[in-house]
Design an enzyme around this catalytic site. Structure first.
Site, mmCIF file in Angstrom:
data_model
loop_
_atom_site.group_PDB
_atom_site.id
_atom_site.type_symbol
_atom_site.label_atom_id
_atom_site.label_comp_id
_atom_site.label_asym_id
_atom_site.label_seq_id
_atom_site.Cartn_x
_atom_site.Cartn_y
_atom_site.Cartn_z
ATOM 1 N N SER A 65 0.317 11.598 3.739
ATOM 2 C CA SER A 65 0.745 10.210 3.919
ATOM 3 C C SER A 65 1.931 9.982 4.835
ATOM 4 O O SER A 65 2.175 8.861 5.265
ATOM 5 C CB SER A 65 1.064 9.578 2.560
ATOM 6 O OG SER A 65 -0.116 9.206 1.911
ATOM 7 N N LYS A 78 10.131 3.182 2.693
ATOM 8 C CA LYS A 78 8.794 2.869 2.177
ATOM 9 C C LYS A 78 8.930 2.100 0.863
ATOM 10 O O LYS A 78 9.835 2.368 0.060
ATOM 11 C CB LYS A 78 8.027 4.180 1.974
ATOM 12 C CG LYS A 78 6.540 4.008 1.690
ATOM 13 C CD LYS A 78 5.850 5.386 1.658
ATOM 14 C CE LYS A 78 4.365 5.288 1.324
ATOM 15 N NZ LYS A 78 3.726 6.621 1.288
ATOM 16 N N SER A 107 -0.456 6.822 3.886
ATOM 17 C CA SER A 107 -0.044 5.537 3.364
ATOM 18 C C SER A 107 1.325 5.066 3.872
ATOM 19 O O SER A 107 1.648 3.876 3.769
ATOM 20 C CB SER A 107 -0.016 5.606 1.834
ATOM 21 O OG SER A 107 0.951 6.551 1.401
#
Lengths: 479, 481
Positions: B167, B68, B143
């Site tokens: 997330s 990420k 996310s």
């Protein structure tokens, strides 16, 4: 006449190996941006690591300042934007400072003044900014340096009290060994809050704030100028404006900005530093190592040892000198002699050689031995001091020197009489002046000569007695 | 099927036996990443020159993974999918990255996320919307959107993600992969671009529960750079991995399952109840427990209050002064103002305003401290329940992944209990795993299992047992997709 009300906020950089929340070294350096870790730049992803040493020193100082100590160590964030604050918040203590409700007893013009403290808290310093006409530069060396803030209550009433407090506070930092507290390096900085009120007023007057004053004499100048300025404003029926002022080189203060509403720093508890309990073991350990402080020593020297205020001041000011002096005393030597030797021979040597007492060759034990020789009348004061200088010079134990070179005092009256008779025979004219003209200064002349001829080993008191007797004898014989 | 599509165990064996090389795996991974980029947009950065390591004894060596874009990677652009960091190249590695490097894992790319981790749609990254590999008209949620999409699409066997409210787990559920957020403090957050420090977790997205065990074992551990980490030598997920969970006790939250039961599409409820049956088949006890609905309804506002408050402070370093995408200005205030105005999207600025408002002195007591009280109530309640139970199982979401346009992050007057129920595990730092539980309308649905802190092994094992029963086939293993 108005009553002056002053509150001081002192920021003191703590002496630690690394910074308060980062692994970068904590040391003063002229080179820019050398002592910088990612944490000090506020780079994304950094986390603070609380410095145990800084926390201990903060608690230690709080303890010495008679504060109530917290049951746990936690930190808060103080949020505001400024280019010298890379994270956009400062880690400080708001919820539970390392100390509250303390005090420091300060001696001001011979009287004890108790300065009460609102709180003592541990935080981090900002980066420093250098401004040029078209741009500014940021030096992150200072960013994250452990900073102890000591906030007084509004209880200080004059510039004298303020400066005496600052000096005593600095000496306390040095006594505790928590900071170098050099104001010229910005290691000790002061914010002054000052207001005036009438004796009949029940509420404090409007306060003016002056930030980041380093030198103590500037604190004095700023306070004195503000008292004068605010008095004039009030006398002429005006109102003091709540504002921040700065002290300029001309000793006057100038307005920087008016204070609108108090800034909301949106404090909240720093989530990255888990609470750490303040254990009894830690407190015991700190209490154990807490030294007797300057003020206590000063009073002890006057009360217990009957020293003059001056001597007590000199001997209590620096911890290493005071510790040295007390170690000399512990050996049981005469106090007056110990005071005399330390305040003269020892301190002048430190000055001359520009060294600390810890670097001095003469240990307290050596000095005690020398003082014993003096009080046993084996050595004159003069000879003793000379011996000390020689010992320092040759890096040899003075007692060894005495043994080797026979420097001990001549107390043998026959030996002295023989020496003195010889000197008088060589100086018949001076004897005549005494015998015939009654010139009493002849005595001092012969004492001086005796000391000189004996290589300063003659006992001056015994010599003086013998000289007087011998001169009288010759006077009577001449009749 | 390519070896890249297999489990970490199998890929490792293939590397060991010489059936495939690390270089070939990386090439296949890069090829798939580039090929799918236009369609699903998983990556901010694809590391075409990634350093390849030869296989060693440890299972992750030589195998590509994705990361990420809010985890600091030395020398590799790390933007957190925000314009304000669109030029930011870190000088240090996050601890989890450092550990994967030590394991000779091969980082092949940085994945798109919702800007700065704030947002749950996968639509707010500065390089564009992430699309669901199952159906590109649908969102991935976020996310950790790109990480979920990349694993689901078979680009990598696993990806690192981060989880502040849900997330990792929410997009895992929507994309039909496993998402695991371990106990708070098990994995260091050093190098994670902070969103809400007290809620942030580093975790992973994988195609199987066992793969998650491998990844977390590799990145966990006490870290001198993160004071909230703890010594976890006694937590060894792979060593203790078993699908024998007989005698374990689970509960589900009655109010949440009731809400699912009342939804117009019965299939969601039926899917969940089938999982409940599987639990029993695995020899686990499962019952329902009630949690005060007032508390459940307070989860979302409490989560918003705490996370926005911490976020506004955590992101105050983004001024363009020491680093970042600095804008012009005639004073420092103007530089900071312009940098932040231009650097953040409107949604982010809204969160900062909310956070700032909540932290204001006059609002702190009512908003921030009350939110903290709710947090404590929830955590106390769960901790109490965890004295009786080994875990809690809930439906991961109220539906399959929504179509674009159906949902956004704007505030609304009404919320489902589902809006933030996974954040319970962020409030308490509980280990929490999401696994696919089947399909509805050709899209994956999922369940979530959480447990008491430091009981990560139990959570993994219960999920592994169910995974075996459910027999879900990941997207990349299907010939038809």
């Amino acid at each position: 006449m108005y009553k002056v009300v002053i509150g001081l906020e002192v920021h003191c950089q703590l002496k630690t190996n690394s910074k308060n929340f980062s692994p970068a070294p904590n040391e003063f350096t002229e080179a820019h941006n050398i002592n910088v870790a990612a944490v000090d730049l506020g780079l994304p992803g950094i986390l603070p690591i609380a410095n145990k040493e800084a926390v201990k020193k903060a608690l230690f100082t709080s303890m010495a300042l008679h504060c109530d100590l917290p049951d746990e160590i936690i930190f808060d964030r103080k949020n505001y934007y400024y280019p010298d604050l890379p994270k956009g918040y400062q880690i400080t203590q708001n919820t539970k400072p390392v100390g509250v409700n303390g005090y420091l007893d300060v001696i001001v013009n011979g009287k004890v003044k108790r300065v009460t403290l609102h709180d003592v808290h541990l935080e981090e310093d900002t980066a420093s900014l250098e401004h040029y006409p078209k741009y500014s530069l940021i030096d992150y060396n200072r960013s994250g340096t452990p900073l102890l803030e000591i906030v007084t209550n509004p209880c200080i009433e004059s510039a004298d009290e303020a400066v005496a407090y600052l000096e005593d506070l600095r000496d306390l930092f040095l006594f505790l060994g928590v900071s170098e507290a050099k104001s010229n390096y910005g290691q000790m900085r002061c914010d002054v809050n000052i207001s005036l009120m009438k004796d009949t007023d029940t509420e404090l007057g409007t306060k003016v704030e002056m930030k980041n004053i380093n030198a103590f004499n500037n604190v004095r100048a700023a306070i004195e100028y503000e008292i004068k300025r605010q008095t004039e404003v009030l006398e002429s029926g005006g109102k003091v404006i709540q504002e921040t002022r700065r002290i300029a080189e001309d000793g006057k203060t100038y307005s920087m900005r008016e204070k609108v509403d108090a800034v909301d720093y949106k404090y909240f508890i720093e989530p990255n530093i888990p609470s750490t309990p303040v254990t009894k073991e830690l407190l015991d350990e700190l209490k154990e190592s807490l030294p007797e402080l300057k003020g206590d020593r000063y009073l002890k020297y006057i009360d217990k040892y009957n020293m003059s205020e001056y001597d007590a001041g000199v001997l209590s000011k620096q911890r290493d000198v005071s510790d040295y002096f007390e170690e000399v005393l512990e050996s049981g030597v005469d106090t007056t002699l110990a005071v005399n030797f330390v305040t003269t021979a020892i301190l002048s040597t430190l000055n001359k050689l520009e060294i600390n007492i810890s670097e001095l060759f003469i240990t307290p034990k050596m000095l005690s031995e020398v003082i014993k020789l003096v009080s046993d009348n084996k050595l004159s004061m003069d000879a003793a001091k000379k011996l000390l200088y020689e010992a320092i010079d040759k890096k040899t134990d003075p007692v060894e020197l005495v043994k080797k070179e026979g420097l001990s005092q001549i107390n043998d009256e026959d030996k002295l009489l023989e020496l003195i008779t010889g000197i008088m025979d060589e100086n018949q004219e001076v004897v005549r002046q005494y015998v015939e003209d009654g010139n009493m200064s002849a005595v001092n002349f012969f004492v001086g000569q005796t000391m000189k001829k004996s290589n300063r080993q003659a006992n001056p008191n015994i010599s003086r007695e013998i000289i007087s007797k011998e001169l009288e004898r010759r006077k009577n014989n001449g009749k | 099927m390519h070896i890249l599509d297999k489990s970490l165990d199998e890929i490792h064996e293939a590397l060991k036996s010489g059936e495939v090389t690390s270089k070939e795996l990386l090439e296949e991974s890069l090829k798939r990443a580039h090929a799918s980029q236009d369609e699903i947009n998983s990556f901010v950065t694809i590391c075409d020159n990634a350093k390849v390591y030869d296989v060693e004894d440890n299972v992750l060596s030589g195998i590509p993974y994705a990361c990420k874009d809010n985890l600091s990677t030395r020398g590799v652009l790390t933007t957190a999918s925000s314009n304000i960091l669109n030029n930011y190249v870190p000088v240090f590695d996050a601890t989890c990255i450092k550990k994967l490097k030590r394991n000779k894992a091969v980082m092949m790319g940085k994945t798109v996320m919702d800007e700065l981790g704030m947002g749950g749609t996968g639509t707010t990254g500065h390089t564009g919307v992430v699309k669901n590999p199952w159906d590109t008209s649908r969102m991935t949620a976020g996310s950790s959107a790109g990480s979920a999409a990349a694993v689901s699409a078979g680009i990598v066997p696993y990806a690192l993600g981060t989880d502040t409210g849900d997330s990792i787990r929410k997009p895992a559920g929507y994309c039909g992969v496993v998402g695991f957020k371990p106990t708070y403090g098990l994995v260091s957050r050093f190098g994670l671009f902070a969103f809400a420090s007290s809620l942030d977790h580093v975790g992973c997205l994988t195609r199987s529960v066992k793969d998650a065990a491998y990844v977390i074992d590799a990145i966990k551990g006490k870290d001198e750079a993160d004071m909230t980490t703890f010594n976890s030598r006694n937590i060894q997920l792979v060593d203790n991995y078993t699908t024998d969970v007989k005698g374990k006790k689970l509960f589900y939250i009655k109010e949440i399952v009731e809400e699912l039961k009342n939804s117009p599409n019965k299939e969601y409820y039926e899917n969940f109840m089938k999982v409940v049956d599987y639990c029993k088949e695995c020899g686990m006890e499962i019952v329902s427990e009630s949690i005060d609905e007032v508390i459940l309804r307070s989860l979302y506002p409490s989560y918003m209050a705490i996370s926005c408050a911490e976020a506004t402070s955590n992101n105050s370093n983004l001024t363009g002064i020491p680093f970042g995408n600095r804008q012009d200005g005639s004073t420092t205030e103007e530089i900071m103002f312009n940098t932040r105005t231009k650097g953040f999207s409107e949604l982010i600025r809204r969160r900062f305003v909310i956070g700032s408002f909540i932290l204001q002195k006059e609002n702190q007591e009512k908003l921030f401290l009350n939110a903290q009280r709710i947090r404590r109530l929830v955590v106390d309640k769960m901790t109490e329940l965890y004295k009786k139970y080994d875990g809690c199982i809930v439906p991961n979401s109220e539906s399959i992944a929504p179509k674009f346009g159906e949902k956004n992050d704007a505030l609304s007057d009404t919320y489902l209990l589902f809006a933030e129920h996974l954040a319970i595990s962020n409030f308490g730092g509980f280990p929490s795993i999401t696994i696919p539980s089947g399909e509805v309308d050709g899209m994956p649905v999922a369940v979530n299992i959480s447990g008491p802190i430091k009981h990560d092994s139990d959570v993994i094992n219960m999920a592994a047992a169910l995974e075996e029963k459910i027999g879900f086939i990941p997207l990349n293993m299907r010939g038809d997709k």
